[in-house]
Design an enzyme around this catalytic site. Structure first.
Site, PDB file in Angstrom:
ATOM      1  N   ARG A 127       0.851  -1.185   0.000  1.00 52.74           N
ATOM      2  CA  ARG A 127       0.000   0.000   0.000  1.00 52.74           C
ATOM      3  C   ARG A 127       0.889   1.237   0.000  1.00 52.74           C
ATOM      4  O   ARG A 127       0.430   2.342   0.213  1.00 52.74           O
ATOM      5  CB  ARG A 127      -0.913   0.012   1.224  1.00 52.74           C
ATOM      6  CG  ARG A 127      -0.190   0.143   2.547  1.00 52.74           C
ATOM      7  CD  ARG A 127      -1.167   0.187   3.716  1.00 52.74           C
ATOM      8  NE  ARG A 127      -0.556   0.706   4.923  1.00 52.74           N
ATOM      9  CZ  ARG A 127      -0.326  -0.003   6.018  1.00 52.74           C
ATOM     10  NH1 ARG A 127      -0.632  -1.288   6.048  1.00 52.74           N
ATOM     11  NH2 ARG A 127       0.205   0.551   7.087  1.00 52.74           N
ATOM     12  N   ASN A 128       2.184   1.012  -0.212  1.00 57.72           N
ATOM     13  CA  ASN A 128       3.176   2.086  -0.167  1.00 57.72           C
ATOM     14  C   ASN A 128       4.107   1.986  -1.365  1.00 57.72           C
ATOM     15  O   ASN A 128       4.139   0.965  -2.030  1.00 57.72           O
ATOM     16  CB  ASN A 128       4.005   1.969   1.118  1.00 57.72           C
ATOM     17  CG  ASN A 128       3.280   2.546   2.312  1.00 57.72           C
ATOM     18  OD1 ASN A 128       2.773   3.656   2.270  1.00 57.72           O
ATOM     19  ND2 ASN A 128       3.213   1.762   3.381  1.00 57.72           N
TER      20      ASN A 128
END
Lengths: 396, 396
Positions: free
Chosen positions: A205-206
């Site tokens: 998610r990064n």
């Protein structure tokens, strides 16, 4: 390729058949409709995509409690997280919906709130305080409203509408991320076309920095995998996470420059982050099995937030799952550091060189340097990744 | 209390009986004598102290090969490291020693080279290149002369004199460290007097800093142990290690100030460091069982040096030992860091706070600061420990 979870074939809830789509859209005009929560909409997208195979819709109270307490559906199937359509009692007429037996679900995240799915309503159940505390405590390990997943859950409503759904679109995911959003069906197809058997999934998610890059490389090497699926969440995040477009761009650049051609597939899935740590990690494993992956990389504090979970809880939870409930296996990542002797990021358990040679990579420090516009050490991140992130930080 | 290793009762090879001591000293005047290596002398002290129970003396070629290759004596007893009297062929007359059948062993580490033990000579065996490579490779994991244990082994000689010994003194250990040097017999007695049942041993050849202190505390807490034995090596080390007197003083100060009274016993044993990593760790476990300890703390790269061993090889070796060969258990230490949120040293596997809050403690950096006379962060070491070490560094 690995089988889907539970069933031999994926049964995505997206309606392909054109006449059925038309029927449903016509029907939608005649039945009550409701703008659902972003969480419920993202559940619909996951169900539509085959990621949540073999689920057929939203869970009822009994199912939610069973999943929360035992990590099992009443049928005995392992499932770690309630998949619910939680709505506010005052936003709809219970009587009307009950008598009609169907409801059209409107997308909260797309302008005009178009219909995303049609639900056959089996039950409408008000939930109480005790339900909240049990379900939250078991699912998130906390009932604290400081936990972003808990507060989102509580904000979405007080009433469960359960029953199967038919899904008409993939919300904003297919339009905003046309090249990146993929269903489990599409990923399985692509894996098949590439001729891969052993595929290791990396959840993110990064943006991916050196540590993530090396973790993928180490997993692929150690497992002798044919390829890597970098599989990113495209849904809602807590505020300080990097937006999906920026992340996507930086990951694509990194893969293009630093991985051999045809060894990495990049895809995204339409789901809001729950930050439920160990339980969400099991969900991550399930939907990667549905996507045709044989392994999922699980690093430190996977799917976690703050101090709610132990550093390796998301790995050890797999030790207590009933054996053979999942076919996908996890690759356990250890703490990573930059090692001056190895001249790369290493897992501490694998490297003999010790603290004298290590540089700890702090995400906070990294973001600090970025937002101050200062130079980022190449031990942290590839310069091409830094460039993309810097541009984003300058817009803040 | 835990039983000694293999036998019900410890059988230390130190000769207590006065008349037998006199007999042996008289006999020593009539038989050939030889100045042995420091390693052989420290083996004698360990045998004398009961630490190497149930061994009766120095191993022969068959035994050494069996230990090296299978980690077992020919009798089947688990033993990880050759215990040998390795001498130089040219330093003695093989024929005379063979015909007499006994030899007096002189201490290389005490002025005048007094007799430390009398050995009954069973075999005299020349060793060859192949022996060296097999034994070194298996025991140390390398044949490189850069390894301090390997070079010491090779330097000590080319001929094995095997057979049982009777030991007359504890070399310089009992005289130079009268308060610290203790035999396994004495430690068992003290554990008994303290009424401890569960005792966790901490091996050290260095001063104890915050990380070591916390490791002891965590092990005691987690195991619910009655007490801790801080058990330090008093023999020879590689040059850059801190001398035993300085280390001893700093450890005593730390224990006095930072541990509850009567929870820690400090003792030393007379052995030269081998740096044999995993194999030496198993030896450490054996002689702690002989000392009455139920557990041994094994941290990262225990008994290692340089890059010869994997970070956790000294823990995983215990996974392949025949079950129930040892009664003592190990407490597995993980990487430790200072955590700004916990405000103490933590094991990375136990702490939820992540890299943003961590400070890695580098021994090299610590020694750099010390030798430059610069201030040492209290995260590294207690100020009272630093004071003692600073004084030592000023004398260099």
């Amino acid at each position: 390729m690995i089988n889907p979870y539970i069933t031999e074939k994926l049964n995505p809830l997206f309606v392909i058949d054109e006449s059925r789509r038309k029927e449903l859209l016509l029907e939608a005009e005649k039945i009550p409709s409701l703008i659902i929560s972003s969480a419920a909409a993202s559940n619909a997208v996951m169900l539509a995509s085959g990621y949540f195979n073999p689920l057929k819709g939203y869970m009822n109270l009994t199912e939610v409690l069973s999943v929360a307490e035992k990590m099992q559906l009443p049928s005995g199937i392992l499932w770690p997280i309630p998949v619910v359509n939680l709505v506010k009692e005052n936003n709809f007429s219970k009587e009307v919906v009950k008598s009609v037996g169907k409801i059209a679900l409107r997308d909260p995240n797309v302008e005009g709130n178009p219909i995303i799915a049609i639900q056959s309503v089996e039950k409408i159940e008000k939930i109480n305080e005790k339900f909240y505390s049990t379900v939250l405590e078991k699912t998130f390990g906390t009932t604290s409203l400081d936990h972003p997943g808990v507060s989102t859950f509580i904000d979405s409503g007080d009433t469960l509408i359960s029953g199967p759904i038919e899904v008409l679109n993939y919300s904003y995911f297919s339009t905003d991320f046309p090249d990146t959003f993929k269903t489990a069906v599409e990923i399985r197809k692509e894996i098949d076309e590439r001729g891969w058997e052993k595929v290791v999934a990396f959840q993110t998610r990064n943006p991916m920095h050196r540590a993530h890059e090396e973790l993928c490389r180490m997993a692929q090497k150690e497992l002798n995998a044919d390829g890597i699926l970098v599989h990113m969440l495209l849904g809602k995040l807590k505020k300080d996470d990097i937006p999906a477009e920026v992340r996507n761009e930086s990951i694509r650049k990194m893969v293009q420059l630093y991985f051999p051609k045809n060894t990495v597939m990049i895809a995204g899935y339409g789901f809001d982050m729950l930050y439920a740590g160990p339980r969400e990690t099991v969900l991550h494993a399930i939907f990667r099995q549905n996507s045709g992956c044989s392994h999922l990389i699980v690093g430190r504090d996977h799917a976690g937030v703050g101090d709610y979970y132990g550093a390796f809880d998301s790995q050890t939870i797999f030790d207590i799952l009933p054996s053979e409930s999942l076919q996908i296996e996890i690759f356990r990542g250890d703490h990573t550091v930059w090692c001056h002797k190895c001249e790369k990021v290493v897992m501490m358990r694998d490297c003999p060189h010790g603290n004298d040679n290590y540089l700890l990579i702090s995400g906070t420090r990294f973001r600090e340097l970025l937002s101050l516009g200062e130079e980022i050490p190449t031990e942290f991140s590839r310069p091409e990744v830094v460039e993309i992130l810097s541009k984003y930080y300058q817009t803040l």
